[in-house]
Motif scaffolding. Structure first.
Motif, mmCIF file in Angstrom:
data_model
loop_
_atom_site.group_PDB
_atom_site.id
_atom_site.type_symbol
_atom_site.label_atom_id
_atom_site.label_comp_id
_atom_site.label_asym_id
_atom_site.label_seq_id
_atom_site.Cartn_x
_atom_site.Cartn_y
_atom_site.Cartn_z
ATOM 1 N N ALA A 1 0.824 -1.190 0.000
ATOM 2 C CA ALA A 1 0.000 0.000 0.000
ATOM 3 C C ALA A 1 0.877 1.267 0.000
ATOM 4 C CB ALA A 1 -0.936 -0.005 1.196
ATOM 5 N N TYR A 2 2.025 1.193 0.674
ATOM 6 C CA TYR A 2 2.909 2.359 0.733
ATOM 7 C C TYR A 2 3.377 2.767 -0.659
ATOM 8 C CZ TYR A 2 7.146 5.095 1.349
ATOM 9 O OH TYR A 2 8.097 6.075 1.264
ATOM 10 N N PHE A 3 3.818 1.805 -1.469
ATOM 11 C CA PHE A 3 4.356 2.114 -2.791
ATOM 12 C C PHE A 3 3.265 2.553 -3.765
ATOM 13 C CE2 PHE A 3 7.625 -0.511 -0.852
ATOM 14 C CZ PHE A 3 8.722 0.319 -1.017
ATOM 15 N N ALA A 8 1.023 7.212 -6.511
ATOM 16 C CA ALA A 8 -0.129 8.098 -6.708
ATOM 17 C C ALA A 8 0.253 9.548 -6.432
ATOM 18 C CB ALA A 8 -1.288 7.663 -5.823
ATOM 19 N N ALA A 9 1.068 9.773 -5.406
ATOM 20 C CA ALA A 9 1.524 11.127 -5.091
ATOM 21 C C ALA A 9 2.378 11.709 -6.219
ATOM 22 C CB ALA A 9 2.304 11.123 -3.783
ATOM 23 N N LEU A 10 3.009 10.824 -7.007
ATOM 24 C CA LEU A 10 3.823 11.260 -8.140
ATOM 25 C C LEU A 10 3.020 11.304 -9.442
ATOM 26 C CD1 LEU A 10 7.050 9.197 -7.368
ATOM 27 C CD2 LEU A 10 6.701 11.648 -7.001
ATOM 28 N N GLY A 11 1.736 10.939 -9.354
ATOM 29 C CA GLY A 11 0.867 11.002 -10.527
ATOM 30 C C GLY A 11 0.757 9.706 -11.318
ATOM 31 N N PHE A 12 1.149 8.573 -10.724
ATOM 32 C CA PHE A 12 1.094 7.290 -11.411
ATOM 33 C C PHE A 12 0.140 6.337 -10.703
ATOM 34 C CE2 PHE A 12 5.187 9.009 -12.604
ATOM 35 C CZ PHE A 12 5.297 8.679 -13.938
ATOM 36 N N THR A 13 -0.578 5.557 -11.469
ATOM 37 C CA THR A 13 -1.404 4.489 -10.926
ATOM 38 C C THR A 13 -0.678 3.184 -11.194
ATOM 39 O OG1 THR A 13 -3.414 5.726 -11.407
ATOM 40 C CG2 THR A 13 -3.649 3.355 -11.036
ATOM 41 N N ILE A 14 -0.292 2.481 -10.125
ATOM 42 C CA ILE A 14 0.484 1.245 -10.285
ATOM 43 C C ILE A 14 -0.185 0.096 -9.539
ATOM 44 C CG2 ILE A 14 2.666 2.515 -10.487
ATOM 45 C CD1 ILE A 14 3.303 1.433 -7.602
ATOM 46 N N THR A 15 0.263 -1.097 -9.856
ATOM 47 C CA THR A 15 -0.047 -2.281 -9.070
ATOM 48 C C THR A 15 1.279 -2.958 -8.750
ATOM 49 O OG1 THR A 15 -0.330 -3.686 -11.027
ATOM 50 C CG2 THR A 15 -2.315 -2.626 -10.129
ATOM 51 N N ILE A 16 1.258 -3.798 -7.748
ATOM 52 C CA ILE A 16 2.451 -4.525 -7.324
ATOM 53 C C ILE A 16 2.204 -6.014 -7.514
ATOM 54 C CG2 ILE A 16 3.987 -5.041 -5.376
ATOM 55 C CD1 ILE A 16 4.150 -2.117 -6.086
ATOM 56 N N THR A 17 3.193 -6.703 -8.079
ATOM 57 C CA THR A 17 3.150 -8.159 -8.198
ATOM 58 C C THR A 17 4.226 -8.733 -7.293
ATOM 59 O OG1 THR A 17 2.434 -8.019 -10.502
ATOM 60 C CG2 THR A 17 3.346 -10.120 -9.767
ATOM 61 N N GLU A 34 12.701 -20.022 -8.396
ATOM 62 C CA GLU A 34 13.726 -20.349 -7.403
ATOM 63 C C GLU A 34 13.446 -19.615 -6.089
ATOM 64 O OE1 GLU A 34 16.252 -22.484 -7.866
ATOM 65 O OE2 GLU A 34 15.523 -22.933 -9.859
ATOM 66 N N PRO A 35 14.042 -20.058 -4.982
ATOM 67 C CA PRO A 35 13.813 -19.411 -3.681
ATOM 68 C C PRO A 35 14.132 -17.910 -3.665
ATOM 69 C CG PRO A 35 14.896 -21.511 -3.354
ATOM 70 C CD PRO A 35 14.857 -21.268 -4.838
ATOM 71 N N GLU A 36 15.069 -17.466 -4.512
ATOM 72 C CA GLU A 36 15.441 -16.049 -4.545
ATOM 73 C C GLU A 36 14.279 -15.144 -4.943
ATOM 74 O OE1 GLU A 36 17.196 -18.440 -6.361
ATOM 75 O OE2 GLU A 36 18.726 -18.693 -4.813
ATOM 76 N N TRP A 37 13.267 -15.708 -5.621
ATOM 77 C CA TRP A 37 12.129 -14.907 -6.065
ATOM 78 C C TRP A 37 11.299 -14.382 -4.895
ATOM 79 C CZ3 TRP A 37 10.848 -12.860 -10.706
ATOM 80 C CH2 TRP A 37 11.653 -13.244 -11.770
ATOM 81 N N ALA A 38 11.517 -14.883 -3.706
ATOM 82 C CA ALA A 38 10.822 -14.355 -2.531
ATOM 83 C C ALA A 38 11.268 -12.921 -2.239
ATOM 84 C CB ALA A 38 11.088 -15.242 -1.321
ATOM 85 N N PHE A 39 12.400 -12.500 -2.815
ATOM 86 C CA PHE A 39 12.957 -11.176 -2.562
ATOM 87 C C PHE A 39 12.851 -10.256 -3.776
ATOM 88 C CE2 PHE A 39 15.152 -14.358 -0.003
ATOM 89 C CZ PHE A 39 14.807 -13.900 1.257
ATOM 90 N N ILE A 40 12.056 -10.668 -4.763
ATOM 91 C CA ILE A 40 11.861 -9.877 -5.976
ATOM 92 C C ILE A 40 10.395 -9.483 -6.063
ATOM 93 C CG2 ILE A 40 11.993 -9.886 -8.495
ATOM 94 C CD1 ILE A 40 14.237 -11.993 -8.213
ATOM 95 N N TRP A 41 10.131 -8.241 -6.390
ATOM 96 C CA TRP A 41 8.759 -7.787 -6.597
ATOM 97 C C TRP A 41 8.725 -6.869 -7.797
ATOM 98 C CZ3 TRP A 41 7.677 -2.526 -4.958
ATOM 99 C CH2 TRP A 41 8.722 -1.912 -4.256
ATOM 100 N N GLY A 83 17.666 -5.643 0.562
ATOM 101 C CA GLY A 83 17.723 -7.059 0.214
ATOM 102 C C GLY A 83 16.695 -7.489 -0.817
ATOM 103 N N THR A 84 15.924 -6.529 -1.354
ATOM 104 C CA THR A 84 14.945 -6.876 -2.386
ATOM 105 C C THR A 84 15.360 -6.265 -3.712
ATOM 106 O OG1 THR A 84 13.485 -4.969 -2.040
ATOM 107 C CG2 THR A 84 13.066 -6.940 -0.695
ATOM 108 N N LEU A 85 14.809 -6.803 -4.777
ATOM 109 C CA LEU A 85 15.044 -6.304 -6.118
ATOM 110 C C LEU A 85 13.705 -5.914 -6.721
ATOM 111 C CD1 LEU A 85 16.908 -5.902 -8.621
ATOM 112 C CD2 LEU A 85 16.364 -8.270 -9.212
ATOM 113 N N VAL A 86 13.623 -4.724 -7.278
ATOM 114 C CA VAL A 86 12.376 -4.245 -7.875
ATOM 115 C C VAL A 86 12.487 -4.323 -9.386
ATOM 116 C CG1 VAL A 86 10.720 -2.361 -8.014
ATOM 117 C CG2 VAL A 86 12.159 -2.591 -5.994
ATOM 118 N N LEU A 87 11.502 -4.953 -10.014
ATOM 119 C CA LEU A 87 11.396 -4.965 -11.463
ATOM 120 C C LEU A 87 10.321 -3.966 -11.862
ATOM 121 C CD1 LEU A 87 11.279 -8.830 -12.045
ATOM 122 C CD2 LEU A 87 13.285 -7.334 -12.088
#
Length: 91
Positions: A1-3, A8-17, A34-41, A83-87
């Motif tokens: 919800a934070y992101f 939205a404050a920057l003028g974008f409508t997004i969703t998170i996967t 793979e287990p590493e995908w737990a740290f990717i969003w 420790g996370t990676l954002v795509l």
């Protein structure tokens, strides 16, 4: 919800996967992550406009490529949990 609120404050409508590593409890048609995908969003955002360097219109100090979502990418990447990676997917 934070992101979503930050975007939205920057003028974008997004969703998170969010992704989950494959386990034996999952249906067999789920992706084998793979287990590493737990740290990717993933941030899903609307299509952006890209501006390219032009010999006729740009100056020597201009970047080769800029886009109108630069602040969105910068802010979300900056605030992402350690420790996370954002795509970013722009569609």
């Amino acid at each position: 919800a934070y992101f979503v609120a930050l975007a939205a404050a920057l003028g974008f409508t997004i969703t998170i996967t969010e992704f989950s590593p494959f386990t034996v409890d999952m249906p067999c048609d789920e992706p084998l992550l793979e287990p590493e995908w737990a740290f990717i969003w993933q941030v899903n955002a609307p299509q952006i406009t890209t501006f390219y360097f032009s010999v006729e219109e740009s100056s020597v100090d201009d970047p080769l490529e800029t886009y109108d979502a630069g602040e969105l990418v910068c802010r979300i990447t900056q605030d992402a949990p350690a420790g996370t990676l954002v795509l970013f997917v722009f569609c």
